[in-house]
Design a protein around this motif. Structure first.
Motif, PDB file in Angstrom:
ATOM      1  N   UNK A  31      50.518  -5.069   9.661  1.00 31.64           N
ATOM      2  CA  UNK A  31      50.947  -4.095   8.763  1.00 31.64           C
ATOM      3  C   UNK A  31      49.839  -3.275   8.102  1.00 31.64           C
ATOM      4  N   UNK A  32      50.411  -1.975   8.016  1.00 30.85           N
ATOM      5  CA  UNK A  32      49.349  -0.711   7.040  1.00 30.85           C
ATOM      6  C   UNK A  32      49.465  -1.537   5.659  1.00 30.85           C
ATOM      7  N   UNK A  33      48.213  -1.763   5.171  1.00 30.59           N
ATOM      8  CA  UNK A  33      48.243  -2.566   3.737  1.00 30.59           C
ATOM      9  C   UNK A  33      47.192  -1.805   2.805  1.00 30.59           C
TER      10      UNK A  33
ATOM     11  N   UNK B  99      46.125  -4.271   8.831  1.00 23.64           N
ATOM     12  CA  UNK B  99      45.849  -5.912   8.554  1.00 23.64           C
ATOM     13  C   UNK B  99      45.744  -6.323  10.200  1.00 23.64           C
ATOM     14  N   UNK B 100      44.679  -6.630  10.851  1.00 21.37           N
ATOM     15  CA  UNK B 100      44.648  -7.175  12.089  1.00 21.37           C
ATOM     16  C   UNK B 100      44.454  -8.374  12.096  1.00 21.37           C
ATOM     17  N   UNK B 101      43.968  -9.293  11.640  1.00 16.90           N
ATOM     18  CA  UNK B 101      43.763 -10.798  11.798  1.00 16.90           C
ATOM     19  C   UNK B 101      43.245 -11.443  10.722  1.00 16.90           C
ATOM     20  N   UNK B 102      43.244 -12.824  10.657  1.00 19.64           N
ATOM     21  CA  UNK B 102      42.499 -13.641   9.755  1.00 19.64           C
ATOM     22  C   UNK B 102      41.301 -14.079  10.404  1.00 19.64           C
ATOM     23  N   UNK B 103      40.185 -14.173   9.770  1.00 21.06           N
ATOM     24  CA  UNK B 103      38.678 -14.628  10.375  1.00 21.06           C
ATOM     25  C   UNK B 103      38.724 -15.959  10.341  1.00 21.06           C
TER      26      UNK B 103
ATOM     27  N   UNK C 240      36.974 -17.630   8.412  1.00 20.02           N
ATOM     28  CA  UNK C 240      36.664 -17.953   7.156  1.00 20.02           C
ATOM     29  C   UNK C 240      37.817 -17.858   6.237  1.00 20.02           C
ATOM     30  N   UNK C 241      38.922 -17.395   6.702  1.00 16.32           N
ATOM     31  CA  UNK C 241      40.257 -17.194   6.098  1.00 16.32           C
ATOM     32  C   UNK C 241      40.372 -15.674   5.311  1.00 16.32           C
ATOM     33  N   UNK C 242      39.184 -15.045   5.651  1.00 17.24           N
ATOM     34  CA  UNK C 242      39.415 -13.709   5.273  1.00 17.24           C
ATOM     35  C   UNK C 242      40.363 -12.967   5.999  1.00 17.24           C
ATOM     36  N   UNK C 243      40.980 -11.595   5.314  1.00 10.76           N
ATOM     37  CA  UNK C 243      41.916 -10.668   6.057  1.00 10.76           C
ATOM     38  C   UNK C 243      40.958  -9.685   6.457  1.00 10.76           C
ATOM     39  N   UNK C 244      41.113  -9.402   7.888  1.00 13.32           N
ATOM     40  CA  UNK C 244      40.412  -8.487   8.519  1.00 13.32           C
ATOM     41  C   UNK C 244      41.332  -7.021   8.453  1.00 13.32           C
ATOM     42  N   UNK C 245      40.832  -6.090   7.848  1.00 12.64           N
ATOM     43  CA  UNK C 245      41.496  -4.732   7.750  1.00 12.64           C
ATOM     44  C   UNK C 245      40.807  -3.923   8.599  1.00 12.64           C
ATOM     45  N   UNK C 246      41.626  -3.153   9.486  1.00  9.34           N
ATOM     46  CA  UNK C 246      41.143  -2.102  10.301  1.00  9.34           C
ATOM     47  C   UNK C 246      40.958  -0.716   9.639  1.00  9.34           C
ATOM     48  N   UNK C 247      39.863  -0.067   9.353  1.00  4.59           N
ATOM     49  CA  UNK C 247      40.055   1.074   8.461  1.00  4.59           C
ATOM     50  C   UNK C 247      40.425   2.314   9.192  1.00  4.59           C
ATOM     51  N   UNK C 248      40.742   3.414   8.518  1.00  2.15           N
ATOM     52  CA  UNK C 248      41.017   4.833   9.460  1.00  2.15           C
ATOM     53  C   UNK C 248      40.067   4.989  10.514  1.00  2.15           C
ATOM     54  N   UNK C 249      38.767   5.050  10.356  1.00  2.00           N
ATOM     55  CA  UNK C 249      37.670   5.226  11.314  1.00  2.00           C
ATOM     56  C   UNK C 249      37.724   4.329  12.276  1.00  2.00           C
TER      57      UNK C 249
END
Ligand code: BTN
Length: 261
Positions: free
Chosen positions: A213-215, A228-232, A234-243
């Motif tokens: 989703x776009x978050x 939001x691409x995946x959870x790492x 360590x439980x973090x949320x990995x977000x892909x930025x516009x660039x």
């Protein structure tokens, strides 16, 4: 024993856990079950000690928010003492357990990172995890779970646009004793797997509606927009930025997504 002996006895007699909620303190009305559980933990309550309330007058949510906790809701806090290195898995443990307990009733709930549960895009459960640390060691964690079980969320203007309840989807009330037993049972099942991070993180991701989703994530005013691409690991949320670069979000709220939650 506090408050309502029947409620307490009903839950205890149906519960077949090893340690989860074996020590149960029921209060018809509580300020916040978090505070009662904290006091019990400070006084050496064993792991799994649970506080359950009929309603809360000062229920607490994440990021300093309040949590609406009327009769018909389930509000519980559990004392846990995991290894400090396993703390990052508690959001997965608690949200997976609650999701599974809800599924046992025949309803499908999705996980919104880190540990909200949604039905049809509306919040049905919130989870607050608080830790007490001393000189780099963990004294205890208090896992607080609030589920909208048997009340009509549209009657409460604060949450009417964003929340739902189990009874609204099932079309009937669920005995709170039954819900509590399902929840404590699943909580123990998933907590007993805390030494299996891959299992927990994979299953967490499998049920996480946030992914793809776009978050907008928000951590005390610091916002990050992206997908939001995946959870790492360590439980973090990995977000892909516009660039196209990626950023790990360790803590915070997902403010908006395509469901508008
Ligand atoms: C959130 O989504 O903001 C977390 C809500 C957590 C609510 C539960 S209800 C039981 C326990 N006692 C509290 O005061 N809060 C948690």
């Amino acid at each position: 024993m506090d408050g309502n002996p029947k409620m307490q006895a009903d839950v205890t007699s149906r519960l077949h856990t090893l340690f989860m909620a074996k020590h149960l303190h029921f209060h018809e009305v509580a300020s916040s079950t978090q505070d009662i559980a904290r006091e019990l933990a400070e006084n050496g309550a064993p792991e799994g000690t649970a506080v359950l309330a009929g309603r809360q007058e000062s229920g607490r949510g994440r990021s300093g928010r309040s949590w609406l906790s009327p009769s018909g809701g389930l509000a519980t806090s559990v004392v846990l003492r995991p290894d400090i290195s396993e703390l990052y898995l508690l959001p997965a443990v608690s949200s997976l357990a609650t999701r599974q307990a809800i599924e046992m009733l025949g309803l499908q709930a999705d996980i919104k990172w880190p540990n909200d549960l949604l039905i049809c895009g509306r919040k049905v459960c919130g989870i607050l995890i608080e830790h007490s640390l001393s000189f780099g060691t963990l004294k205890y964690s208090i896992l607080g779970i609030g589920i909208n079980v048997n009340f009509n969320t549209s009657a409460y203007h604060e949450i009417s646009d964003i929340a739902t309840s189990l009874s609204m989807h099932l079309g009937e009330d669920i005995p709170l004793q039954k819900m509590a037993v399902l929840l404590y049972t699943e909580l123990e099942n998933f907590y007993l797997r805390i030494k299996e991070p891959k299992f927990l993180l994979d299953k967490w991701a499998e049920h996480m509606i946030t992914l793809g989703q776009r978050v907008t994530s928000d951590f005390y005013g610091k916002r990050v927009d992206g997908i939001a691409r995946r959870v790492s690991s360590n439980g973090s949320l990995v977000i892909e930025l516009p660039g196209g670069t990626e950023q790990e979000i360790v803590a915070g709220d997902i403010l908006s997504n395509q469901d508008g939650v």
